[in-house]
Design a protein around this motif. Structure first.
Motif, PDB file in Angstrom:
ATOM      1  N   LEU A   1     191.236  98.213  76.792  1.00  0.00           N
ATOM      2  CA  LEU A   1     191.316  98.010  78.240  1.00  0.00           C
ATOM      3  C   LEU A   1     192.265  99.022  78.878  1.00  0.00           C
ATOM      4  O   LEU A   1     191.954  99.604  79.925  1.00  0.00           O
ATOM      5  CB  LEU A   1     191.759  96.586  78.560  1.00  0.00           C
ATOM      6  CG  LEU A   1     191.806  96.215  80.032  1.00  0.00           C
ATOM      7  CD1 LEU A   1     190.434  96.362  80.689  1.00  0.00           C
ATOM      8  CD2 LEU A   1     192.318  94.796  80.197  1.00  0.00           C
ATOM      9  N   ASP A   2     193.404  99.271  78.239  1.00  0.00           N
ATOM     10  CA  ASP A   2     194.351 100.264  78.759  1.00  0.00           C
ATOM     11  C   ASP A   2     193.712 101.652  78.832  1.00  0.00           C
ATOM     12  O   ASP A   2     193.922 102.385  79.799  1.00  0.00           O
ATOM     13  CB  ASP A   2     195.614 100.309  77.898  1.00  0.00           C
ATOM     14  CG  ASP A   2     196.490  99.078  78.075  1.00  0.00           C
ATOM     15  OD1 ASP A   2     196.307  98.350  79.075  1.00  0.00           O
ATOM     16  OD2 ASP A   2     197.348  98.845  77.212  1.00  0.00           O
ATOM     17  N   CYS A   3     192.939 102.000  77.819  1.00  0.00           N
ATOM     18  CA  CYS A   3     192.245 103.298  77.829  1.00  0.00           C
ATOM     19  C   CYS A   3     191.241 103.376  78.976  1.00  0.00           C
ATOM     20  O   CYS A   3     191.133 104.408  79.641  1.00  0.00           O
ATOM     21  CB  CYS A   3     191.546 103.538  76.493  1.00  0.00           C
ATOM     22  SG  CYS A   3     192.654 103.902  75.134  1.00  0.00           S
ATOM     23  N   LEU A   4     190.516 102.296  79.201  1.00  0.00           N
ATOM     24  CA  LEU A   4     189.568 102.270  80.319  1.00  0.00           C
ATOM     25  C   LEU A   4     190.277 102.382  81.659  1.00  0.00           C
ATOM     26  O   LEU A   4     189.809 103.078  82.562  1.00  0.00           O
ATOM     27  CB  LEU A   4     188.729 100.995  80.282  1.00  0.00           C
ATOM     28  CG  LEU A   4     187.556 101.005  79.326  1.00  0.00           C
ATOM     29  CD1 LEU A   4     186.934  99.627  79.220  1.00  0.00           C
ATOM     30  CD2 LEU A   4     186.521 102.023  79.758  1.00  0.00           C
ATOM     31  N   ILE A   5     191.403 101.703  81.782  1.00  0.00           N
ATOM     32  CA  ILE A   5     192.181 101.782  83.021  1.00  0.00           C
ATOM     33  C   ILE A   5     192.605 103.223  83.275  1.00  0.00           C
ATOM     34  O   ILE A   5     192.484 103.731  84.398  1.00  0.00           O
ATOM     35  CB  ILE A   5     193.398 100.839  82.964  1.00  0.00           C
ATOM     36  CG1 ILE A   5     192.926  99.374  83.033  1.00  0.00           C
ATOM     37  CG2 ILE A   5     194.387 101.149  84.091  1.00  0.00           C
ATOM     38  CD1 ILE A   5     193.991  98.355  82.699  1.00  0.00           C
ATOM     39  N   GLU A   6     193.086 103.900  82.241  1.00  0.00           N
ATOM     40  CA  GLU A   6     193.496 105.299  82.397  1.00  0.00           C
ATOM     41  C   GLU A   6     192.313 106.183  82.761  1.00  0.00           C
ATOM     42  O   GLU A   6     192.426 107.079  83.590  1.00  0.00           O
ATOM     43  CB  GLU A   6     194.186 105.803  81.126  1.00  0.00           C
ATOM     44  CG  GLU A   6     195.555 105.212  80.921  1.00  0.00           C
ATOM     45  CD  GLU A   6     196.476 105.394  82.117  1.00  0.00           C
ATOM     46  OE1 GLU A   6     196.590 106.514  82.637  1.00  0.00           O
ATOM     47  OE2 GLU A   6     197.086 104.401  82.542  1.00  0.00           O
ATOM     48  N   LYS A   7     191.169 105.933  82.153  1.00  0.00           N
ATOM     49  CA  LYS A   7     189.965 106.713  82.460  1.00  0.00           C
ATOM     50  C   LYS A   7     189.570 106.524  83.921  1.00  0.00           C
ATOM     51  O   LYS A   7     189.208 107.481  84.608  1.00  0.00           O
ATOM     52  CB  LYS A   7     188.825 106.282  81.530  1.00  0.00           C
ATOM     53  CG  LYS A   7     187.620 107.166  81.583  1.00  0.00           C
ATOM     54  CD  LYS A   7     186.640 106.808  80.482  1.00  0.00           C
ATOM     55  CE  LYS A   7     185.480 107.774  80.447  1.00  0.00           C
ATOM     56  NZ  LYS A   7     184.549 107.476  79.354  1.00  0.00           N
ATOM     57  N   ILE A   8     189.683 105.311  84.421  1.00  0.00           N
ATOM     58  CA  ILE A   8     189.358 105.033  85.821  1.00  0.00           C
ATOM     59  C   ILE A   8     190.365 105.703  86.745  1.00  0.00           C
ATOM     60  O   ILE A   8     189.993 106.294  87.769  1.00  0.00           O
ATOM     61  CB  ILE A   8     189.292 103.510  86.062  1.00  0.00           C
ATOM     62  CG1 ILE A   8     188.083 102.928  85.332  1.00  0.00           C
ATOM     63  CG2 ILE A   8     189.222 103.193  87.558  1.00  0.00           C
ATOM     64  CD1 ILE A   8     188.092 101.419  85.214  1.00  0.00           C
ATOM     65  N   LYS A   9     191.624 105.647  86.395  1.00  0.00           N
ATOM     66  CA  LYS A   9     192.658 106.308  87.207  1.00  0.00           C
ATOM     67  C   LYS A   9     192.390 107.806  87.307  1.00  0.00           C
ATOM     68  O   LYS A   9     192.518 108.403  88.374  1.00  0.00           O
ATOM     69  CB  LYS A   9     194.043 106.075  86.609  1.00  0.00           C
ATOM     70  CG  LYS A   9     194.600 104.700  86.848  1.00  0.00           C
ATOM     71  CD  LYS A   9     195.965 104.586  86.212  1.00  0.00           C
ATOM     72  CE  LYS A   9     196.562 103.213  86.353  1.00  0.00           C
ATOM     73  NZ  LYS A   9     197.871 103.120  85.675  1.00  0.00           N
ATOM     74  N   ILE A  10     192.032 108.401  86.187  1.00  0.00           N
ATOM     75  CA  ILE A  10     191.742 109.840  86.181  1.00  0.00           C
ATOM     76  C   ILE A  10     190.542 110.127  87.064  1.00  0.00           C
ATOM     77  O   ILE A  10     190.534 111.073  87.842  1.00  0.00           O
ATOM     78  CB  ILE A  10     191.515 110.349  84.742  1.00  0.00           C
ATOM     79  CG1 ILE A  10     192.837 110.357  83.987  1.00  0.00           C
ATOM     80  CG2 ILE A  10     190.878 111.732  84.751  1.00  0.00           C
ATOM     81  CD1 ILE A  10     192.688 110.613  82.503  1.00  0.00           C
ATOM     82  N   SER A  11     189.536 109.296  86.965  1.00  0.00           N
ATOM     83  CA  SER A  11     188.333 109.477  87.765  1.00  0.00           C
ATOM     84  C   SER A  11     188.641 109.402  89.259  1.00  0.00           C
ATOM     85  O   SER A  11     188.073 110.129  90.059  1.00  0.00           O
ATOM     86  CB  SER A  11     187.306 108.404  87.400  1.00  0.00           C
ATOM     87  OG  SER A  11     186.190 108.473  88.230  1.00  0.00           O
ATOM     88  N   ASP A  12     189.556 108.513  89.615  1.00  0.00           N
ATOM     89  CA  ASP A  12     189.913 108.332  91.021  1.00  0.00           C
ATOM     90  C   ASP A  12     190.906 109.376  91.538  1.00  0.00           C
ATOM     91  O   ASP A  12     191.099 109.511  92.729  1.00  0.00           O
ATOM     92  CB  ASP A  12     190.509 106.938  91.247  1.00  0.00           C
ATOM     93  CG  ASP A  12     189.443 105.858  91.238  1.00  0.00           C
ATOM     94  OD1 ASP A  12     188.250 106.195  91.322  1.00  0.00           O
ATOM     95  OD2 ASP A  12     189.824 104.679  91.157  1.00  0.00           O
TER      96      ASP A  12
END
Length: 91
Positions: A43-54
């Motif tokens: 979940l933390d990795c997904l959160i970081e991926k979303i942050k990068i995308s945004d």
């Protein structure tokens, strides 16, 4: 919601299962037959991926950070690459 479309199908399913499990990491860990910490890390990795995308970062920086998230390179190596990139791009 561009960030969701940028996730691969497995990541999208993980998010759906997370929501369907009432956002309970314990329930999700049970469903995947893994530890709570494994689910938390994912979940933390997904959160970081979303942050990068945004973020509005340079596309090179985004690619480097995605490599960290996907564990293709370490965070320390990524920092060194980005440091060198910034130093050389302003010459």
């Amino acid at each position: 919601m561009d960030w969701f479309l940028e996730l691969d199908s497995e990541e999208q399913v993980f998010i759906k299962k997370f929501l369907m499990a009432s956002r309970s990491l314990k329930n999700l860990a049970s469903e995947y037959h893994v530890s709570y910490l494994t689910v938390r890390l994912r979940l933390d990795c997904l959160i970081e991926k979303i942050k990068i995308s945004d973020s509005k970062k340079d596309s090179f920086e985004i690619k480097i950070m995605q490599m960290v998230i996907e564990e293709k390179i370490t965070f320390d190596i990524a920092k060194e690459i980005l440091k060198n990139y910034k130093e050389n791009s302003y010459d």
